[in-house]
Design an enzyme around this catalytic site. Structure first.
Site, short mmCIF file in Angstrom:
data_model
loop_
_atom_site.label_atom_id
_atom_site.label_comp_id
_atom_site.label_asym_id
_atom_site.label_seq_id
_atom_site.Cartn_x
_atom_site.Cartn_y
_atom_site.Cartn_z
N ASP A 24 -12.63 -10.71 -3.50
CA ASP A 24 -11.87 -9.45 -3.41
C ASP A 24 -12.43 -8.40 -4.37
O ASP A 24 -13.02 -8.74 -5.40
CB ASP A 24 -10.39 -9.73 -3.74
CG ASP A 24 -9.49 -8.59 -3.29
OD1 ASP A 24 -9.89 -7.81 -2.40
OD2 ASP A 24 -8.37 -8.48 -3.83
N ASN A 72 -6.39 -8.73 7.80
CA ASN A 72 -7.38 -7.65 7.57
C ASN A 72 -7.60 -6.78 8.82
O ASN A 72 -8.20 -5.71 8.72
CB ASN A 72 -8.71 -8.21 7.07
CG ASN A 72 -8.67 -8.65 5.61
OD1 ASN A 72 -9.33 -9.60 5.22
ND2 ASN A 72 -7.91 -7.96 4.77
C1 IPE Z 1 -7.94 -11.15 0.64
O1 IPE Z 1 -8.11 -9.90 0.15
C2 IPE Z 1 -8.78 -11.35 1.87
C3 IPE Z 1 -10.20 -11.50 1.65
C4 IPE Z 1 -10.82 -11.49 0.49
C5 IPE Z 1 -10.99 -11.69 2.84
P1 IPE Z 1 -7.18 -8.67 0.58
O2 IPE Z 1 -7.74 -7.47 -0.10
O3 IPE Z 1 -7.05 -8.60 2.05
O4 IPE Z 1 -5.77 -9.07 -0.04
P2 IPE Z 1 -4.50 -8.19 -0.37
O5 IPE Z 1 -4.23 -7.31 0.82
O6 IPE Z 1 -4.81 -7.38 -1.59
O7 IPE Z 1 -3.41 -9.20 -0.64
C1 IPE Z 2 -12.53 -7.88 -0.09
O1 IPE Z 2 -12.61 -6.62 -0.67
C2 IPE Z 2 -13.20 -7.92 1.26
C3 IPE Z 2 -12.29 -8.09 2.38
C4 IPE Z 2 -10.99 -8.16 2.31
C5 IPE Z 2 -12.87 -8.20 3.68
P1 IPE Z 2 -11.55 -5.48 -0.38
O2 IPE Z 2 -12.05 -4.66 0.76
O3 IPE Z 2 -10.19 -6.03 -0.19
O4 IPE Z 2 -11.64 -4.66 -1.73
P2 IPE Z 2 -10.44 -3.98 -2.51
O5 IPE Z 2 -9.42 -5.04 -2.78
O6 IPE Z 2 -9.92 -2.88 -1.63
O7 IPE Z 2 -11.08 -3.46 -3.76
MG MG Z 3 -8.67 -6.42 -1.48
#
Ligand code: IPE
Ligand code: IPE
Ligand code: MG
Length: 244
Positions: A24, A72
């Site tokens: 993340d 997602n």
């Molecule tokens: C978790 O991260 C999913 C992945 C890393 C693929 P998210 O960014 O989707 O999680 P939330 O929404 O902050 O809980």
């Molecule tokens: C994780 O990074 C990747 C996926 C969830 C696919 P994020 O896109 O959630 O990054 P932040 O949490 O917005 O920084």
């Molecule tokens: Mg995230």
């Protein structure tokens, strides 16, 4: 000199066999640099192989990477499309040559492939069919959700004619049936939650959360996470000698 290479990896004595990683923080990494979120995802994809190699060097045999959750899909369509294209490219340009050149590396996918595009779905199947369950297995959680996984497992057990379901029935039908439960789950990006990752398998996993954003996750972070893990006393509900 590569900063990562100059840091020594700890000796785990075989205690760390299975790891899950919630990758993340890509979006925040990009935002800090005034770049589009997609640039964060590209930077995040670039570090995956280096991290896998380090974990492997420490004796880890199973790594589950959370790449795309069942939630997602709620993101803007262009971000979702960009992520799917990036995953395709990663499989085609990085994973396939890796499986061809490294007889110990294989990849499986966790999650419901039916929602993926035909192109990506067939790439995933191609990758899975190239090599099955070699010494090192990377599980890519793609359109994966822990709740969806449990419901799917229960339905598969019911389809076998079961009228009452045991833990073993569920376990057998999970997407991860080929991998042991993670000893350690690492989450980058500093959020204290699982976000639907490995809900069943995480029952006794050690958790390690770091503020480091995924594209910045280096060997120093791997060492810190591993040392934290090695210092924990796992009890699995029982008692260790020193607790008596
Ligand atoms: C978790 O991260 C999913 C992945 C890393 C693929 P998210 O960014 O989707 O999680 P939330 O929404 O902050 O809980
Ligand atoms: C994780 O990074 C990747 C996926 C969830 C696919 P994020 O896109 O959630 O990054 P932040 O949490 O917005 O920084
Ligand atoms: Mg995230």
């Amino acid at each position: 000199m590569d900063k990562n290479k100059s840091i020594e990896l700890p000796n785990t004595d075989g205690r760390l066999n299975s790891i899950g990683i919630i990758m993340d923080g890509n979006g925040r990494w990009a935002k800090k640099r005034h770049l589009p979120r997609s640039a964060g995802h590209v930077a995040g994809a670039k570090i995956i192989q280096r991290v896998l190699e380090d974990l492997r060097e420490m004796g880890v045999h199973h790594v589950t990477l959370y790449a795309f959750s069942t939630e997602n899909w709620r993101r803007p369509a262009d971000e979702v499309e960009g992520l799917m294209d990036l995953i395709y490219k990663y499989l085609d340009e990085v994973v396939i040559p890796k499986i061809e050149s490294d007889k110990d590396f294989s990849m499986r996918f966790l999650g419901d492939k039916s929602a993926l595009s035909e192109k990506l779905r067939s790439k995933c199947i191609e990758v899975e069919n190239m090599a099955k369950d070699r010494a090192f297995i990377c599980n890519l959680a793609l359109n994966y959700g822990g709740r969806d996984e449990i419901v799917t497992a229960v339905n598969s057990a019911l389809a076998e004619g079961k009228t009452s379901i045991t833990c073993e029935d569920i376990q057998r039908h999970l997407y991860t049936s080929a991998s042991p439960d993670p000893d350690l789950i690492i989450r980058t990006g500093g959020e204290y939650r699982l976000s639907n990752f490995m809900l069943w398998q995480s029952a006794y996993s050690e958790l390690y959360i770091t503020d480091t954003l995924w594209p910045d996750f280096g060997r120093e972070d791997i060492v810190k996470a591993t040392e934290a893990f090695l210092s924990r006393r796992r009890r699995f509900g029982g008692l260790n000698e020193e607790d008596k």
